[in-house]
Design an enzyme around this catalytic site. Structure first.
Site, PDB file in Angstrom:
ATOM      1  N   TYR A 215      37.755 -24.710  21.072  1.00 16.79           N
ATOM      2  CA  TYR A 215      36.981 -24.341  22.282  1.00 16.79           C
ATOM      3  C   TYR A 215      37.648 -24.740  23.589  1.00 16.79           C
ATOM      4  O   TYR A 215      37.021 -24.656  24.638  1.00 16.79           O
ATOM      5  CB  TYR A 215      35.607 -25.025  22.272  1.00 16.79           C
ATOM      6  CG  TYR A 215      34.890 -25.126  20.951  1.00 16.79           C
ATOM      7  CD1 TYR A 215      34.479 -23.988  20.259  1.00 16.79           C
ATOM      8  CD2 TYR A 215      34.576 -26.374  20.418  1.00 16.79           C
ATOM      9  CE1 TYR A 215      33.794 -24.110  19.063  1.00 16.79           C
ATOM     10  CE2 TYR A 215      33.885 -26.499  19.220  1.00 16.79           C
ATOM     11  CZ  TYR A 215      33.510 -25.352  18.547  1.00 16.79           C
ATOM     12  OH  TYR A 215      32.826 -25.479  17.371  1.00 16.79           O
TER      13      TYR A 215
ATOM     14  N   CYS B 141      51.087 -30.364  11.329  1.00 17.72           N
ATOM     15  CA  CYS B 141      52.218 -29.464  11.442  1.00 17.72           C
ATOM     16  C   CYS B 141      51.809 -28.159  12.070  1.00 17.72           C
ATOM     17  O   CYS B 141      51.800 -27.116  11.410  1.00 17.72           O
ATOM     18  CB  CYS B 141      52.811 -29.211  10.066  1.00 17.72           C
ATOM     19  SG  CYS B 141      53.879 -30.541   9.616  1.00 17.72           S
ATOM     20  N   GLU B 142      51.408 -28.234  13.335  1.00 19.79           N
ATOM     21  CA  GLU B 142      51.240 -26.997  14.086  1.00 19.79           C
ATOM     22  C   GLU B 142      51.141 -27.297  15.569  1.00 19.79           C
ATOM     23  O   GLU B 142      50.551 -28.303  15.969  1.00 19.79           O
ATOM     24  CB  GLU B 142      50.089 -26.156  13.532  1.00 19.79           C
ATOM     25  CG  GLU B 142      48.695 -26.470  13.840  1.00 19.79           C
ATOM     26  CD  GLU B 142      47.806 -25.398  13.210  1.00 19.79           C
ATOM     27  OE1 GLU B 142      47.776 -25.302  11.977  1.00 19.79           O
ATOM     28  OE2 GLU B 142      47.184 -24.640  13.968  1.00 19.79           O
TER      29      GLU B 142
ATOM     30  N   ARG C 253      24.018 -32.894  19.757  1.00 12.69           N
ATOM     31  CA  ARG C 253      25.101 -33.451  20.569  1.00 12.69           C
ATOM     32  C   ARG C 253      24.614 -34.553  21.515  1.00 12.69           C
ATOM     33  O   ARG C 253      25.246 -35.599  21.635  1.00 12.69           O
ATOM     34  CB  ARG C 253      25.715 -32.309  21.400  1.00 12.69           C
ATOM     35  CG  ARG C 253      27.003 -32.684  22.113  1.00 12.69           C
ATOM     36  CD  ARG C 253      27.372 -31.604  23.146  1.00 12.69           C
ATOM     37  NE  ARG C 253      27.376 -30.270  22.630  1.00 12.69           N
ATOM     38  CZ  ARG C 253      28.431 -29.641  22.118  1.00 12.69           C
ATOM     39  NH1 ARG C 253      29.584 -30.262  22.069  1.00 12.69           N
ATOM     40  NH2 ARG C 253      28.329 -28.410  21.680  1.00 12.69           N
TER      41      ARG C 253
ATOM     42  N   GLU D 160      15.421 -29.705  19.143  1.00  8.80           N
ATOM     43  CA  GLU D 160      16.441 -30.073  18.148  1.00  8.80           C
ATOM     44  C   GLU D 160      17.750 -30.533  18.755  1.00  8.80           C
ATOM     45  O   GLU D 160      18.797 -29.924  18.531  1.00  8.80           O
ATOM     46  CB  GLU D 160      16.759 -28.841  17.284  1.00  8.80           C
ATOM     47  CG  GLU D 160      15.665 -28.420  16.388  1.00  8.80           C
ATOM     48  CD  GLU D 160      15.969 -27.087  15.719  1.00  8.80           C
ATOM     49  OE1 GLU D 160      15.378 -26.836  14.665  1.00  8.80           O
ATOM     50  OE2 GLU D 160      16.783 -26.301  16.250  1.00  8.80           O
TER      51      GLU D 160
ATOM     52  N   TYR E 168      29.971 -33.582  16.507  1.00 10.78           N
ATOM     53  CA  TYR E 168      30.850 -32.480  16.096  1.00 10.78           C
ATOM     54  C   TYR E 168      32.316 -32.909  15.993  1.00 10.78           C
ATOM     55  O   TYR E 168      33.216 -32.131  16.325  1.00 10.78           O
ATOM     56  CB  TYR E 168      30.698 -31.280  17.043  1.00 10.78           C
ATOM     57  CG  TYR E 168      29.278 -30.770  17.120  1.00 10.78           C
ATOM     58  CD1 TYR E 168      28.674 -30.200  16.003  1.00 10.78           C
ATOM     59  CD2 TYR E 168      28.522 -30.898  18.284  1.00 10.78           C
ATOM     60  CE1 TYR E 168      27.369 -29.756  16.053  1.00 10.78           C
ATOM     61  CE2 TYR E 168      27.206 -30.464  18.339  1.00 10.78           C
ATOM     62  CZ  TYR E 168      26.639 -29.892  17.218  1.00 10.78           C
ATOM     63  OH  TYR E 168      25.345 -29.464  17.270  1.00 10.78           O
TER      64      TYR E 168
ATOM     65  N   GLY F 270      20.824 -27.966  22.308  1.00  6.36           N
ATOM     66  CA  GLY F 270      21.798 -27.365  23.206  1.00  6.36           C
ATOM     67  C   GLY F 270      22.049 -28.105  24.499  1.00  6.36           C
ATOM     68  O   GLY F 270      22.828 -27.639  25.337  1.00  6.36           O
TER      69      GLY F 270
HETATM   70  N1  LLP Z   1      19.426 -26.218  16.481  1.00  7.35           N
HETATM   71  C1  LLP Z   1      20.162 -25.205  16.012  1.00  7.35           C
HETATM   72  C2  LLP Z   1      19.501 -24.121  15.313  1.00  7.35           C
HETATM   73  C3  LLP Z   1      21.554 -25.201  16.168  1.00  7.35           C
HETATM   74  O1  LLP Z   1      22.260 -24.186  15.717  1.00  7.35           O
HETATM   75  C4  LLP Z   1      22.181 -26.279  16.833  1.00  7.35           C
HETATM   76  C5  LLP Z   1      23.639 -26.314  17.004  1.00  7.35           C
HETATM   77  C6  LLP Z   1      21.372 -27.339  17.306  1.00  7.35           C
HETATM   78  C7  LLP Z   1      19.994 -27.250  17.122  1.00  7.35           C
HETATM   79  C8  LLP Z   1      21.944 -28.522  18.008  1.00  7.35           C
HETATM   80  O2  LLP Z   1      22.554 -28.166  19.190  1.00  7.35           O
HETATM   81  P1  LLP Z   1      23.121 -29.324  20.158  1.00  7.35           P
HETATM   82  O3  LLP Z   1      21.940 -30.082  20.736  1.00  7.35           O
HETATM   83  O4  LLP Z   1      23.968 -30.203  19.356  1.00  7.35           O
HETATM   84  O5  LLP Z   1      23.879 -28.586  21.195  1.00  7.35           O
HETATM   85  N2  LLP Z   1      30.585 -27.172  16.834  1.00  7.35           N
HETATM   86  C9  LLP Z   1      30.189 -26.891  18.185  1.00  7.35           C
HETATM   87  C10 LLP Z   1      28.701 -26.932  18.359  1.00  7.35           C
HETATM   88  C11 LLP Z   1      27.973 -25.994  17.431  1.00  7.35           C
HETATM   89  C12 LLP Z   1      26.499 -26.062  17.611  1.00  7.35           C
HETATM   90  C13 LLP Z   1      25.823 -25.417  16.458  1.00  7.35           C
HETATM   91  N3  LLP Z   1      24.396 -25.429  16.531  1.00  7.35           N
HETATM   92  C14 LLP Z   1      30.892 -27.872  19.128  1.00  7.35           C
HETATM   93  O6  LLP Z   1      31.650 -28.708  18.647  1.00  7.35           O
HETATM   94  O7  LLP Z   1      30.720 -27.816  20.348  1.00  7.35           O
END
Ligand code: LLP
Length: 432
Positions: A335, A362-363, A294, A291, A391, A249
């Site tokens: 978002y 087309c939108e 991003r 974990e 992502y 996150g």
């Molecule tokens: N662990 C779990 C259980 C997760 O659900 C996620 C992300 C991560 C780790 C990794 O999180 P990160 O470090 O990448 O923030 N599609 C969205 C982001 C969805 C995140 C889903 N879960 C976007 O494009 O911003």
């Protein structure tokens, strides 16, 4: 000068990534094109690992959340860097297996893993399952028994934290589809339930509060709440949970005003909370997992487009249309995510023109950024959208039967294709 330190400008005034001219990349590999800097990815992996070593005596593991960007080459890089891998589907798992990723370092996530996926993971001795619900717990035990195996598990807990981020990526609050809630007693029931099964081994607790978060405080609070819960489990049930997964996150820089905390500092502050809370509760210091997804790949990637039509609507706005759009970047539509956009062949010029970058779908909602400042732009220019390593490819679609772009990785200033550009033939591959 740019949002990522792998970007610069060369003597021609062109934007570079990993030292390579992006205008040449667009010519050589065509557009739209994802380009990623391998050195930046590896440096970030090492930085996470080092901070775990420095502040937590190495008692933990960094898992790369492969949902951010998954392909065989990415899995190989992560394996080489010694990190573990978070997968959330049979497809991400298959990719990792095909890349030869060590299965003991794979953690399998997801709120609705199918029986097929669980069997597949068990057959390949996936190291760890993050269990989301009671149905999954029962199913996993039954399927593991069927293969005469014991699955290492942790339980996904909702710690009741509301992190400051977009609500679509917020996951720690009680109204979330993920995991067991603490407040309602559901989490403790799940622990009790898990201890009754012989083919699952309850090793850890997991939480993930959301994504693109800039404050350390919600992570600190979550760590504290999780440790207090682990302490309560020891008191009420008499078992000591050894592992704590704090999720991912950590925010990245999309635009200048984004202020991510240096990732090393996260570990420093969080370690302190873990040590202090454990001391207070006389609880053994757990093995920590984190974990990030991003933050490992996001700033290491950019997207290159070719400018097609430019439409000036007097007193309203100027649309600059590119040869990609929501099919390779749905994040503005989903978002309203902010981005920095640069005219790659004029990167040293001032960004004096306000435009809206539109895709070719087309939108009307197919926009990549609205009212953003870029250099004076003409048809045929190469446009770079920054911080698109996470992502983007992983969320790409075939809407309007548009082919997915290629992905090029730069290493030692040399580009190589790691995912081929799709062809029309790929689009109809499964059509009968
Ligand atoms: N662990 C779990 C259980 C997760 O659900 C996620 C992300 C991560 C780790 C990794 O999180 P990160 O470090 O990448 O923030 N599609 C969205 C982001 C969805 C995140 C889903 N879960 C976007 O494009 O911003």
């Amino acid at each position: 000068m740019f949002v990522s330190d792998c970007l610069s400008v060369n003597e021609k005034g062109h934007l570079t990534i990993g030292g390579y001219d992006t205008v040449s990349l667009a010519q050589e590999f065509s557009t739209p094109l994802f380009v990623m800097d391998e050195e930046k990815i590896r440096k970030t992996c090492r930085m996470y690992q080092n901070s775990l070593n420095t502040y937590y005596q190495g008692r933990g593991m960094v898992l790369y959340a492969s949902k951010a960007f998954s392909c065989k080459e990415m899995c190989r890089i992560i394996a080489e860097e010694g990190l573990g891998l978070d997968v959330v589907s049979g497809g991400e798992l298959y990719t990792a297996l095909q890349a030869g990723f060590p299965t003991e370092r794979i953690h399998f996530h997801g709120n609705n893993k199918t029986e097929e996926e669980l069997i597949f993971a068990l057959e390949h001795d996936v190291g760890h399952f993050v269990v989301d619900n009671l149905t999954e717990l029962e199913t996993l035990d039954r399927l593991a028994a069927g293969q005469n195996k014991t699955a290492n598990i942790s339980l996904r807990i909702k710690p009741g934290i509301e992190a400051h981020t977009h609500e679509a990526v917020m996951t720690g609050q009680i109204d979330s589809k993920f995991g067991f809630a603490l407040e309602t007693g559901e989490a403790m029931e799940a622990v009790n339930f898990a201890t009754r099964f012989r083919h699952v081994n309850l090793k850890g607790m997991h939480n993930h509060i959301g994504s693109q978060i800039f404050d350390i405080e919600p992570f600190q609070n979550a760590a504290k709440i999780m440790l207090e819960f682990m302490h309560q489990i020891r008191q009420e049930i008499g078992i000591v949970i050894e592992e704590l997964n704090l999720g991912g996150g950590f925010g990245i820089k999309y635009v200048e005003s984004d202020t991510p905390v240096p990732y090393g500092d996260y570990m420093k502050e969080i370690s302190q909370v873990v040590y202090d809370t454990c001391e207070k509760l006389k609880f053994p210091v757990p093995y920590i997992l984190m974990e990030p997804g991003r933050s490992i790949v996001g700033e290491a990637g950019i997207t290159l487009y070719r400018v097609g039509g430019i439409k000036e609507i007097p007193n309203i706005r100027t649309y600059v249309s590119v040869d990609g759009g929501m099919t390779d970047n749905p994040r503005y539509a989903l978002y309203q995510s902010p981005y920095s956009v640069v005219v790659a062949n004029k990167a040293s010029q001032p960004a004096a023109k306000k435009v809206t970058i539109a895709g070719k779908c087309c939108e009307s909602g197919d926009l990549i950024q609205e009212h953003t400042m870029i250099q004076e732009v003409e048809v045929g220019d190469t446009l770079a959208v920054l911080s698109t390593g996470a992502y983007h490819y992983s969320m790409a679609s075939h809407y309007n039967r548009i082919c997915k772009p290629a992905v090029v990785m730069i290493r030692d200033s040399e580009p190589r294709v790691i995912i081929k550009r799709e062809t029309y033939a790929d689009l109809i591959r499964n059509d009968l």
